[in-house]
Design an enzyme around this catalytic site. Structure first.
Site, PDB file in Angstrom:
ATOM      1  N   GLU A 117      -1.434   6.047  -8.275  1.00 36.48           N
ATOM      2  CA  GLU A 117      -2.429   6.968  -7.836  1.00 36.48           C
ATOM      3  C   GLU A 117      -2.406   8.454  -8.520  1.00 36.48           C
ATOM      4  OE1 GLU A 117      -2.645   7.381  -3.571  1.00 36.48           O
ATOM      5  OE2 GLU A 117      -2.829   9.822  -3.827  1.00 36.48           O
ATOM      6  N   ASN A 140     -10.401   0.578   0.213  1.00 37.13           N
ATOM      7  CA  ASN A 140      -9.342   0.249   1.168  1.00 37.13           C
ATOM      8  C   ASN A 140      -9.905   0.775   2.454  1.00 37.13           C
ATOM      9  OD1 ASN A 140      -7.736  -0.072  -0.981  1.00 37.13           O
ATOM     10  ND2 ASN A 140      -6.170   1.552  -0.480  1.00 37.13           N
ATOM     11  N   ASP A 174      -8.427   0.923   6.477  1.00 37.78           N
ATOM     12  CA  ASP A 174      -7.547   0.884   7.705  1.00 37.78           C
ATOM     13  C   ASP A 174      -7.814   1.363   8.937  1.00 37.78           C
ATOM     14  OD1 ASP A 174      -5.055   0.634   9.256  1.00 37.78           O
ATOM     15  OD2 ASP A 174      -3.929   1.758   8.181  1.00 37.78           O
ATOM     16  N   THR A 175      -8.505   2.820   8.950  1.00 40.02           N
ATOM     17  CA  THR A 175      -8.698   3.401  10.106  1.00 40.02           C
ATOM     18  C   THR A 175      -9.893   2.641  10.996  1.00 40.02           C
ATOM     19  OG1 THR A 175      -8.287   5.407   9.541  1.00 40.02           O
ATOM     20  CG2 THR A 175      -9.606   5.623  11.140  1.00 40.02           C
ATOM     21  N   ASP A 231       3.005   4.843  -5.467  1.00 37.64           N
ATOM     22  CA  ASP A 231       2.195   6.340  -5.184  1.00 37.64           C
ATOM     23  C   ASP A 231       3.064   7.301  -5.597  1.00 37.64           C
ATOM     24  OD1 ASP A 231       0.897   8.496  -4.146  1.00 37.64           O
ATOM     25  OD2 ASP A 231       0.576   7.990  -2.547  1.00 37.64           O
ATOM     26  N   ASP A 250       0.846  -1.219  -0.135  1.00 39.38           N
ATOM     27  CA  ASP A 250       0.256  -0.022   0.072  1.00 39.38           C
ATOM     28  C   ASP A 250       0.898   1.155  -0.138  1.00 39.38           C
ATOM     29  OD1 ASP A 250      -2.251   1.619   0.036  1.00 39.38           O
ATOM     30  OD2 ASP A 250      -2.180   1.474   2.511  1.00 39.38           O
ATOM     31  N   HIS A 251       0.473   2.080  -1.017  1.00 35.18           N
ATOM     32  CA  HIS A 251       1.216   3.535  -1.030  1.00 35.18           C
ATOM     33  C   HIS A 251       2.795   3.433  -1.154  1.00 35.18           C
ATOM     34  CE1 HIS A 251      -2.087   6.166  -0.537  1.00 35.18           C
ATOM     35  NE2 HIS A 251      -2.710   5.203   0.341  1.00 35.18           N
ATOM     36  N   GLY A 306      -9.096   5.867   1.721  1.00 39.14           N
ATOM     37  CA  GLY A 306      -9.719   6.522   2.796  1.00 39.14           C
ATOM     38  C   GLY A 306     -11.256   6.428   2.922  1.00 39.14           C
TER      39      GLY A 306
END
Ligand code: G3H
Ligand code: 13P
Ligand code: ZN
Length: 284
Positions: free
Chosen positions: A134, A230, A232-233, A104, A82-83, A209
């Site tokens: 991205e 995606n 995560d939080t 990214d 990721d990223h 996000g």
């Protein structure tokens, strides 16, 4: 089963008009939560690790954990970076067995983003690894984006079309109003922009996000072409929140298994719920 690529799962998602959940992991408990949730939902799933997660757990551990999870279950699992921003890191991930990587280059000028992404595609394609890139800036919730900045920061549909043709990426992350982290208010997605991008771009689109975006907005984004979502939080909130509650109730507990097991169960529930919202339940 053995790990599959992002292309494998996103091609099917495109056919079925659903999205595959991409969940961030940092440790064994979260890897297990993601794999168990996907298995219970009989869903394909993407387990992704950020550069921060790799620095924390170690590349060897992350790869071994996710490969082991894949062997334990009978659903398709993608191991995705990721990223990724560093070419050397990307090559190391490929060498260790990641089946998909994100480059990214969104902070770079357009032409430089194209040339870096193209380089990654060349390397990854040679060994059958998928690539996500991205375009546009998906910031953090702490970056206050003003309406006047939207056009400069959000993904431009015409640029997206050129970018995908010039780079040959397998998936494109778009900036349409989401941000990483906990939102202060309700995020407002630019669906008109998403619709235009989806019309002009041939590859599957990715929503970053996504924690804190309403279920209704997620479903609408999927209807308009988002194929990878995606999260995560929401995992962090449920995992750490459960640990906090447990320790408040049992301040003298010192057995990490007793502290972490309820957190793992809670994260599994949250991930199952997301998979159902994304429409990928039963699609393994
Ligand atoms: O997009 C960011 C992910 O939530 C990963 O965050 O870099 O803190 O691991 P991290
Ligand atoms: P959230 O943490 O906001 O869910 O975003 C996750 C993400 O986009 C990972 O790349
Ligand atoms: Zn992201």
């Amino acid at each position: 089963m053995s790990l599959v690529t992002l292309v494998d799962v996103l091609e099917k998602a495109e056919g079925g008009k659903y999205a595959v959940g991409a969940f961030n992991c940092n440790n064994m408990e979260i890897v297990k939560s993601i794999a168990e949730a996907a298995e219970k939902e009989n869903a394909p799933v993407i387990i992704q690790a950020s550069q921060g997660a790799i620095n924390y757990a170690g590349l060897n551990y992350i790869t071994a954990l996710v490969k082991t999870a894949a062997e334990e279950v009978d659903i398709p699992i993608v191991l995705h970076l990721d990223h990724g921003t560093d070419l050397d890191q990307i090559v190391r991930c490929i060498r260790y067995g990641f089946t998909s990587v994100m480059i990214d280059g969104s902070k770079l000028p357009f032409e430089e983003n194209i040339s870096l992404t193209r380089k990654v595609v060349e390397i990854a394609k040679a060994v059958g690894v998928s690539v996500e890139a991205e375009l546009g800036r998906i910031g953090g919730t702490e970056d206050d984006i003003h309406v006047s900045e939207k056009d400069a920061l959000f993904t431009d549909p015409d640029e997206a079309s050129v970018f995908v043709k010039e780079t040959g990426v397998d998936a494109l992350a778009v900036a349409i109003g989401t941000a990483h982290g906990q939102y202060k208010g309700e995020p407002k997605l630019d669906f008109e922009r998403l619709e235009k991008i989806a019309r002009k771009v041939s590859c599957p689109l990715v929503l970053h996000g996504s924690s804190g975006v309403s279920d209704e907005s997620i479903r609408k984004a999927i209807k308009l072409g988002i194929r990878k979502v995606n999260i995560d939080t929401n995992i962090r909130e449920s995992f750490v929140g459960t640990i906090r509650e447990f320790l408040n109730a049992h301040p003298n507990e010192i057995d990490p298994r007793k502290v972490l097991a309820p957190a793992q169960r809670k994260a599994t529930e949250v991930i199952r719920e997301k998979i159902r919202i994304f429409g990928s339940s039963g699609m393994a």
